[in-house]
Structures are given as C-alpha cells and as structure tokens.
Design an enzyme around this catalytic site. Structure first.
Site, short mmCIF file in Angstrom:
data_model
loop_
_atom_site.label_atom_id
_atom_site.label_comp_id
_atom_site.label_asym_id
_atom_site.label_seq_id
_atom_site.Cartn_x
_atom_site.Cartn_y
_atom_site.Cartn_z
N ASP A 60 39.19 39.72 45.36
CA ASP A 60 39.31 39.94 43.83
C ASP A 60 41.25 39.78 43.65
O ASP A 60 41.64 40.00 44.16
CB ASP A 60 39.33 40.90 42.93
CG ASP A 60 39.25 40.73 41.87
OD1 ASP A 60 39.48 39.17 40.94
OD2 ASP A 60 39.94 41.66 41.60
N LEU A 61 41.91 39.07 43.05
CA LEU A 61 43.00 38.53 42.74
C LEU A 61 44.15 40.08 41.87
O LEU A 61 44.50 40.73 42.51
CB LEU A 61 43.40 37.57 41.31
CG LEU A 61 44.59 36.96 41.93
CD1 LEU A 61 45.11 37.15 42.75
CD2 LEU A 61 45.21 35.79 40.69
N ASP A 62 43.35 39.93 40.51
CA ASP A 62 44.04 41.20 39.60
C ASP A 62 43.43 42.52 40.08
O ASP A 62 42.30 43.30 40.21
CB ASP A 62 44.06 40.69 38.05
CG ASP A 62 44.25 39.40 37.74
OD1 ASP A 62 45.37 38.88 38.46
OD2 ASP A 62 43.45 38.62 37.33
N THR A 120 48.13 42.82 38.68
CA THR A 120 48.53 42.00 37.42
C THR A 120 48.48 42.92 35.69
O THR A 120 48.41 42.14 34.57
CB THR A 120 47.78 40.15 37.08
OG1 THR A 120 46.63 40.71 37.88
CG2 THR A 120 49.31 39.74 37.86
N LYS A 172 39.75 44.79 33.10
CA LYS A 172 39.50 44.49 34.15
C LYS A 172 38.94 44.00 34.30
O LYS A 172 37.25 44.14 34.46
CB LYS A 172 39.31 45.67 34.76
CG LYS A 172 40.99 46.13 34.42
CD LYS A 172 41.21 47.58 35.13
CE LYS A 172 42.57 48.14 35.53
NZ LYS A 172 43.04 48.98 35.70
N SER A 221 38.14 34.87 41.43
CA SER A 221 38.91 35.90 40.43
C SER A 221 38.33 34.56 39.56
O SER A 221 37.97 33.97 39.18
CB SER A 221 40.34 35.46 40.42
OG SER A 221 40.95 36.19 40.03
N ALA A 222 38.14 35.88 38.46
CA ALA A 222 37.78 35.26 37.03
C ALA A 222 38.72 34.86 36.23
O ALA A 222 39.14 34.17 35.14
CB ALA A 222 37.48 36.72 35.96
N LYS A 225 31.79 37.48 35.84
CA LYS A 225 31.43 39.00 36.54
C LYS A 225 30.75 39.66 35.83
O LYS A 225 31.47 39.23 34.02
CB LYS A 225 32.40 39.72 37.63
CG LYS A 225 33.23 38.70 38.74
CD LYS A 225 34.50 39.18 38.75
CE LYS A 225 35.54 38.75 39.75
NZ LYS A 225 36.02 38.99 40.14
N GLU A 284 37.00 44.80 45.66
CA GLU A 284 36.97 44.46 44.42
C GLU A 284 37.64 45.43 44.12
O GLU A 284 38.03 46.39 43.94
CB GLU A 284 35.70 44.05 43.60
CG GLU A 284 35.24 43.37 42.95
CD GLU A 284 35.92 42.48 41.66
OE1 GLU A 284 36.64 43.48 41.10
OE2 GLU A 284 35.84 41.05 41.40
N ASP A 285 38.29 45.73 42.70
CA ASP A 285 39.26 46.94 41.54
C ASP A 285 38.45 47.61 40.73
O ASP A 285 38.27 47.85 40.09
CB ASP A 285 40.68 46.43 41.50
CG ASP A 285 40.73 45.63 40.22
OD1 ASP A 285 40.10 44.11 40.73
OD2 ASP A 285 41.50 45.81 39.31
C1 BG6 Z 1 40.64 38.74 35.59
C2 BG6 Z 1 41.53 40.28 35.08
O1 BG6 Z 1 41.05 39.26 37.14
O2 BG6 Z 1 40.84 37.37 35.47
C3 BG6 Z 1 40.57 40.26 33.80
O3 BG6 Z 1 41.11 41.66 35.99
C4 BG6 Z 1 41.41 39.01 32.74
O4 BG6 Z 1 41.46 41.40 32.75
C5 BG6 Z 1 40.77 37.89 33.65
O5 BG6 Z 1 41.31 39.12 31.30
C6 BG6 Z 1 40.99 36.43 33.11
O6 BG6 Z 1 42.28 36.10 33.77
P1 BG6 Z 1 43.13 34.84 32.41
O7 BG6 Z 1 44.15 34.99 33.68
O8 BG6 Z 1 42.01 32.93 32.67
O9 BG6 Z 1 43.36 35.58 30.86
MG MG Z 2 40.84 42.79 39.14
#
Ligand code: BG6
Ligand code: MG
Length: 215
Positions: A11-13, A19, A47, A116-117, A147, A171-172
C-alpha cells in the site's frame, strides 16, 4: 502466518509515505468550509478508503446530504488542495526503512508491486523518486472496486504473474488487511495492534524489518 514471499505488494499511504497528514489537513479544511469540525479520530475512518467514499463519510460526520453534482465539485476541490501538497513532497518524506526494504527484497529476487487506492499514486512515487522500485503499479485509476474488495491486490498479482499464495501485502488500514485476505494473500499490518488485529503479523514500520533482517 506468513508463507513464502515471492512477491510483495505495498500500500502507499501510511506504508511508504505519510500522506495521511495531508489528506487530514485538506478534509478538515473542507469540513470547516462546510461548517463543521473534523478531528484526527474522524480521519482514521478515511484511511485506505477511496476519495468518493471518504467524502461520503465526511458528509455523514457533518450530517449533510448533498446531490451528486455538488459532491463531485467538493471531491475535486479537496483533490486540488491535496495535489498542491504533493507537488512539494520529496524523498525526505519516504517513511523510515521503506526504500531500503524495497531495495533489499528486490536484491533477493522478490518481485514488488504497489497496490494503492490513490489516483495520485503515480505522481507521489515520481515526487519521491521511487517509481523504479516497483515492477508493477496498480492505483486508484486502474481498479473499480475499493478495498476491502481484493481487486487491487489481485490485479497486482496478475501483473507480476504471481499466484496470490506467493504474495505478501503490506498495509496500514483495516480495509487493506481484509482485502489481502480476501485475495488469498498474507498480510503484514503496519501500525497499531488494536486496529490491525486481523493481520498475520504486525510491525510498527518497514524499518523494523530492516533491523530484523540485519540481525
Ligand atoms: C488511500 C488513502 O491510499 O487513497 C485514502 O489511504 C485516500 O485516505 C485514498 O482517500 C484515495 O486517494 P486519492 O489520492 O485518490 O484521493
Ligand atoms: Mg494506507
């Protein structure tokens, strides 16, 4: 229990970069503009959740019901503010041990993917200078199910040409741990045990794995 790891999906964030603090600042700014407050505790609920779903949760917290056209304007406004923060990011914001761990497992032949989402993931990786540490990048632009649906991780495994049983997800978010398990993958939880109790193992950050592998 963690099985043999031939591929690692990150996962990224919250795993590679923090972020969440920027997401929080801009969601709070939006909530305040709409006339209500938004706390750090509220932010935990966002998150791992897609932008659209995050906005719905925010509006639930504020007790507001808005039509789809207004919601899409608000999501765009939030993202414009968020992207302003991202443009100022650099490699100093990579979480401790993340780049080192990616390099170390790649040197051992483990394939790596991002799952990542976030639709901003490619821009964030570019700002951090670590795009080349991933064999495959699956982000919010490439999947339709958020997710805890397993789509993002299954798509990453397919891109890597790996069986889910050979993939380990880092993953967090609770939703991410559930997505990994629904994909048939092991899950390493990064964060607090009370939030990530379903993870196969829980660590505080990727730096912990660098210390373990050096021991
Ligand atoms: C996830 C974050 O990785 O991405 C969420 O944990 C965030 O908080 C989601 O809403 C979507 O991100 P973005 O950059 O497409 O708005
Ligand atoms: Mg995350």
């Amino acid at each position: 229990m963690i099985r043999e790891m031939r591929a690692a999906i990150f996962d990224l964030d919250g795993v590679i970069v923090n972020t969440a603090k920027y997401h929080y600042l801009v969601w709070k700014r939006l909530a305040n503009e709409l006339g209500f407050d938004f706390t750090q505790t509220d932010n935990e609920r966002l998150k791992g959740v897609s932008r659209t779903r995050s906005l719905e949760i925010l509006l639930e917290i504020g007790g507001l019901t808005l039509d789809d056209a207004v919601k899409s304007q608000l999501a765009k406004k939030k993202n414009d503010w968020y992207v302003d923060y991202i443009y100022h990011m650099d490699e100093s914001e990579i979480l401790p041990g993340a780049a080192e761990y990616l390099r170390a497992i790649r040197a051992k032949g483990v394939k790596t993917a991002l799952g990542s989402a976030s639709k901003n993931a490619p821009l964030i990786l570019e700002r951090l200078g670590i795009s080349s540490l991933f064999d495959v990048i699956v982000d919010g632009n490439k999947v339709s199910q958020a997710k805890p649906d397993p789509e993002v991780f299954l798509c990453a495994a397919e891109g890597l040409n790996m069986l889910p049983a050979h993939c380990v997800v880092f993953e967090d978010a609770e939703a991410g741990i559930e997505a990994a398990h629904r994909a048939g993958m092991s899950a390493v939880g990064i964060g607090k045990a009370n939030v990530l109790q379903d993870a196969d193992i829980i660590i505080s950050g990727l730096s912990e794995l660098m210390i373990l592998s050096a021991a």
